[in-house]
Design a protein around this motif. Structure first.
Motif, PDB file in Angstrom:
ATOM      1  N   LYS A 125      45.336  34.837  36.987  1.00 53.92           N
ATOM      2  CA  LYS A 125      44.299  35.457  37.795  1.00 53.92           C
ATOM      3  C   LYS A 125      44.817  35.694  39.218  1.00 53.92           C
ATOM      4  N   THR A 127      44.099  35.930  42.992  1.00 50.50           N
ATOM      5  CA  THR A 127      43.077  35.500  43.942  1.00 50.50           C
ATOM      6  C   THR A 127      43.195  36.343  45.204  1.00 50.50           C
ATOM      7  N   ASN A 129      41.689  36.813  49.218  1.00 54.48           N
ATOM      8  CA  ASN A 129      40.900  36.363  50.358  1.00 54.48           C
ATOM      9  C   ASN A 129      40.094  37.575  50.821  1.00 54.48           C
TER      10      ASN A 129
END
Length: 159
Positions: A125, A127, A129
């Motif tokens: 996955k 990620t 921010n």
């Protein structure tokens, strides 16, 4: 209507297109919240400069005809409704309004880019921010779909 592709191929192409990111606005170093507020301001400004011009278009019903014969040999043509008649509403100025909004974003220093969807190595996955400023674009830049449905530009770093 006849397509140039067989139906299964057409369906597969349509499914792939649905997964592709749309054109995205980019300006390196800008926070996503600022990008969103600038885009909203440009869209509102475009709506004030280019008023809606709602038009209606009538689409007549579509029928097919088929011959029907009874057991006694009496034959007649039966009309079958395929699609009912309808009025379509559209804004004749929608394209111009979008052009004005795009010019506004360009005036603010944004560029619209098309990037591929990010492919994570080994299916891990990615990620993101969601508050980090937009990265500078590179050959590795791609777009990630967020849980909200929005797309976000990222530039993966290689270890």
């Amino acid at each position: 209507m006849r397509f140039g592709f067989p139906l299964p191929i057409f369906a597969a192409l349509a499914a792939l297109a649905a997964c592709a990111p749309p054109p995205l606005w980019h300006k390196a170093g800008v926070a996503p919240a600022r990008l969103h507020s600038d885009l909203t301001a440009c869209r509102v400004d475009a709506l004030t400069q280019v008023p809606e011009r709602i038009r209606r278009h009538y689409r007549p019903a579509d029928y097919i005809s088929r011959p029907v014969c009874t057991a006694t040999g009496h034959c007649y043509v039966q009309r079958i409704l395929v699609r009912p008649a309808e009025y379509e509403r559209y804004d004749a100025n929608a394209g111009l309004c979008e052009d004005v909004a795009q010019a506004c974003m360009a005036d603010k220093g944004y560029t619209q880019v098309r990037l591929p969807a990010c492919q994570s190595p080994q299916g891990q996955k990615i990620t993101v921010n969601t508050r980090a400023p937009l990265p500078p674009l590179s050959n590795e830049s791609c777009a990630v779909r967020l849980p909200s449905g929005d797309w976000r530009i990222v530039t993966p770093t290689t270890p």
